[in-house]
Scaffold this motif. Structure first.
Motif, PDB file in Angstrom:
ATOM      1  N   THR A 129       4.139  -4.176  -2.533  1.00 34.95           N
ATOM      2  CA  THR A 129       2.853  -4.842  -2.745  1.00 34.95           C
ATOM      3  C   THR A 129       1.930  -3.947  -3.557  1.00 34.95           C
ATOM      4  O   THR A 129       1.620  -2.833  -3.132  1.00 34.95           O
ATOM      5  CB  THR A 129       2.195  -5.164  -1.398  1.00 34.95           C
ATOM      6  N   PRO A 130       1.488  -4.390  -4.732  1.00 34.04           N
ATOM      7  CA  PRO A 130       0.587  -3.554  -5.545  1.00 34.04           C
ATOM      8  C   PRO A 130      -0.771  -3.399  -4.868  1.00 34.04           C
ATOM      9  O   PRO A 130      -1.261  -4.311  -4.210  1.00 34.04           O
ATOM     10  CB  PRO A 130       0.461  -4.339  -6.858  1.00 34.04           C
ATOM     11  N   VAL A 131      -1.340  -2.216  -5.013  1.00 35.79           N
ATOM     12  CA  VAL A 131      -2.688  -1.954  -4.516  1.00 35.79           C
ATOM     13  C   VAL A 131      -3.525  -1.472  -5.684  1.00 35.79           C
ATOM     14  O   VAL A 131      -3.014  -0.809  -6.584  1.00 35.79           O
ATOM     15  CB  VAL A 131      -2.679  -0.896  -3.391  1.00 35.79           C
ATOM     16  N   PRO A 132      -4.794  -1.805  -5.729  1.00 37.00           N
ATOM     17  CA  PRO A 132      -5.606  -2.498  -4.717  1.00 37.00           C
ATOM     18  C   PRO A 132      -5.445  -4.022  -4.712  1.00 37.00           C
ATOM     19  O   PRO A 132      -5.881  -4.689  -3.789  1.00 37.00           O
ATOM     20  CB  PRO A 132      -7.020  -2.105  -5.123  1.00 37.00           C
ATOM     21  N   SER A 133      -4.837  -4.594  -5.762  1.00 35.79           N
ATOM     22  CA  SER A 133      -4.668  -6.042  -5.820  1.00 35.79           C
ATOM     23  C   SER A 133      -3.458  -6.348  -6.702  1.00 35.79           C
ATOM     24  O   SER A 133      -3.034  -5.523  -7.522  1.00 35.79           O
ATOM     25  CB  SER A 133      -5.921  -6.732  -6.380  1.00 35.79           C
ATOM     26  N   ASN A 134      -2.919  -7.531  -6.494  1.00 33.33           N
ATOM     27  CA  ASN A 134      -1.760  -7.967  -7.271  1.00 33.33           C
ATOM     28  C   ASN A 134      -2.240  -8.721  -8.504  1.00 33.33           C
ATOM     29  O   ASN A 134      -2.771  -9.823  -8.394  1.00 33.33           O
ATOM     30  CB  ASN A 134      -0.868  -8.860  -6.414  1.00 33.33           C
ATOM     31  N   PHE A 143      -5.119  -3.019 -11.040  1.00 36.70           N
ATOM     32  CA  PHE A 143      -3.852  -2.309 -10.858  1.00 36.70           C
ATOM     33  C   PHE A 143      -3.328  -1.789 -12.192  1.00 36.70           C
ATOM     34  O   PHE A 143      -2.868  -0.652 -12.304  1.00 36.70           O
ATOM     35  CB  PHE A 143      -2.827  -3.250 -10.209  1.00 36.70           C
ATOM     36  N   TRP A 144      -3.373  -2.619 -13.235  1.00 39.09           N
ATOM     37  CA  TRP A 144      -2.904  -2.203 -14.562  1.00 39.09           C
ATOM     38  C   TRP A 144      -3.795  -1.121 -15.142  1.00 39.09           C
ATOM     39  O   TRP A 144      -3.311  -0.198 -15.798  1.00 39.09           O
ATOM     40  CB  TRP A 144      -2.852  -3.415 -15.497  1.00 39.09           C
ATOM     41  N   GLN A 145      -5.081  -1.214 -14.926  1.00 39.43           N
ATOM     42  CA  GLN A 145      -5.997  -0.215 -15.477  1.00 39.43           C
ATOM     43  C   GLN A 145      -5.816   1.144 -14.804  1.00 39.43           C
ATOM     44  O   GLN A 145      -5.815   2.181 -15.468  1.00 39.43           O
ATOM     45  CB  GLN A 145      -7.438  -0.695 -15.313  1.00 39.43           C
ATOM     46  N   LEU A 146      -5.654   1.140 -13.485  1.00 42.08           N
ATOM     47  CA  LEU A 146      -5.514   2.403 -12.758  1.00 42.08           C
ATOM     48  C   LEU A 146      -4.190   3.096 -13.054  1.00 42.08           C
ATOM     49  O   LEU A 146      -4.112   4.322 -13.064  1.00 42.08           O
ATOM     50  CB  LEU A 146      -5.653   2.165 -11.256  1.00 42.08           C
ATOM     51  N   ASN A 147      -3.114   2.313 -13.273  1.00 43.88           N
ATOM     52  CA  ASN A 147      -1.785   2.879 -13.489  1.00 43.88           C
ATOM     53  C   ASN A 147      -1.374   2.860 -14.956  1.00 43.88           C
ATOM     54  O   ASN A 147      -0.196   2.962 -15.267  1.00 43.88           O
ATOM     55  CB  ASN A 147      -0.752   2.105 -12.662  1.00 43.88           C
ATOM     56  N   SER A 148      -2.335   2.738 -15.843  1.00 49.44           N
ATOM     57  CA  SER A 148      -2.034   2.770 -17.269  1.00 49.44           C
ATOM     58  C   SER A 148      -1.541   4.149 -17.667  1.00 49.44           C
ATOM     59  O   SER A 148      -1.908   5.173 -17.083  1.00 49.44           O
ATOM     60  CB  SER A 148      -3.273   2.397 -18.075  1.00 49.44           C
ATOM     61  N   ARG A 149      -0.692   4.182 -18.712  1.00 44.72           N
ATOM     62  CA  ARG A 149      -0.142   5.453 -19.182  1.00 44.72           C
ATOM     63  C   ARG A 149      -1.208   6.358 -19.796  1.00 44.72           C
ATOM     64  O   ARG A 149      -1.074   7.576 -19.794  1.00 44.72           O
ATOM     65  CB  ARG A 149       0.958   5.187 -20.213  1.00 44.72           C
ATOM     66  N   SER A 150      -2.245   5.762 -20.343  1.00 44.47           N
ATOM     67  CA  SER A 150      -3.263   6.540 -21.037  1.00 44.47           C
ATOM     68  C   SER A 150      -4.523   6.750 -20.206  1.00 44.47           C
ATOM     69  O   SER A 150      -5.559   7.119 -20.740  1.00 44.47           O
ATOM     70  CB  SER A 150      -3.642   5.844 -22.349  1.00 44.47           C
TER      71      SER A 150
END
Length: 301
Positions: A129-134, A143-150
């Motif tokens: 389950t992705p956190v903080p939201s799916n 989720f995409w912003q926090l775990n972005s490569r850059s």
């Protein structure tokens, strides 16, 4: 992905056939229905007639047939191939290498696959389950912003992924910055600098290869260079000799040597260093709002 000349010929063919395609489909449908309605003896007779026609009207040897001629080819497909000593030698070398190539058992492959899935299970948003939201079922893309490569602020998930492999560490720009900080404290920052310069030369513009190769030689490979790298003499000799006529892959041997050196030695010392421990144990999970982890400043190249 088609080459430009292949795409051009394909577009011309598509443009030529587009107004006729409906007619071709209709004609093929009618012929298929007519063939289904014929009796078996009639179908056998028509097949024999067609075979006889093509036997009689077969194009002469060394001439292009309208059935197989397409783009201009560099070799004549109808020409008889003349075997030379060099061709036989290269074929023999290829077959010998193919026989010597190790084959991996399916059980070993499946074991490695299961191990990989088990290791990366927590880092796959479809398995956990992705956190903080799916982001796939909600309107939030946090989720995409926090775990972005850059991203400049790593999450707990990103830092944990760095431990999985050396490639995961240097593939993440944020992890590469942290690794450079450790290399600078170890007085071996020239290894990553050379690796990045080789990557830039490999994927950069072809017109800049001579200039970049001269810069790399003067900076990393020349005796007494300011950031001289420590590689074995054989690899150094081959690399310097190849730089006489530089190309994209001339630094592959030296780059592989440096990569393996960092992977087998420096990477494990980095995992035990205070640089990594500070960020690993102090970074909060993504559920903590408003927490900013400062980006370490690496002064100098």
């Amino acid at each position: 992905m088609l080459e430009p000349y292949e795409q051009q010929h394909y577009d011309n063919l598509h443009k030529w056939m587009n107004p006729k395609w409906d007619f071709i489909v209709m004609q093929a449908t009618e012929q298929y229905k007519a063939s289904k309605e014929r009796k078996k003896p009639d179908r056998v007779v028509l097949d024999c007639q067609e075979r006889a026609y093509w036997i009689v009207h077969r194009p002469p040897r060394r001439t292009h047939s309208a059935m197989d001629y397409g783009l201009d080819r560099l070799i004549d497909p109808n020409a008889e191939e003349v075997l030379t000593f060099d061709m036989v030698r290269r074929t023999n070398i290829f077959l010998t290498q193919a026989l010597m190539r190790s084959a991996v058992k399916s059980s070993v492959s499946l074991t490695a696959f299961v191990k990989y899935v088990t290791t990366h299970h927590n880092h796959d948003p479809f398995l956990t389950t992705p956190v903080p939201s799916n982001p796939w079922i909600t309107d939030s893309d946090e989720f995409w912003q926090l775990n972005s490569r850059s991203v400049d602020i790593p999450t707990k998930l990103s830092v944990e992924r760095w431990v999985l492999s050396f490639w995961e560490l240097i593939s993440d720009p944020r992890g590469r910055v942290d690794f450079k900080l450790f290399l600078k404290k170890e007085h071996s920052a020239e290894n990553m600098a050379f690796y990045e310069a080789a990557e830039e030369m490999r994927w950069g513009a072809a017109s800049a290869i001579p200039e970049k190769s001269q810069f790399i030689f003067n900076t990393f490979l020349k005796p007494g260079a300011p950031r001289w790298i420590n590689i074995d003499g054989r690899t150094m000799g081959l690399t310097v000799k190849g730089l006489v006529v530089p190309h994209r892959y001339v630094l592959d041997a030296a780059q592989t040597h440096i990569f393996l050196l960092m992977k087998k030695d420096t990477f494990y010392r980095y995992l035990k260093s205070p640089v990594h421990k500070d960020i690993f144990y102090n970074v909060p999970p993504v559920s903590v709002p408003g927490y900013l982890l400062p980006l370490p400043q690496v002064s100098g190249p």
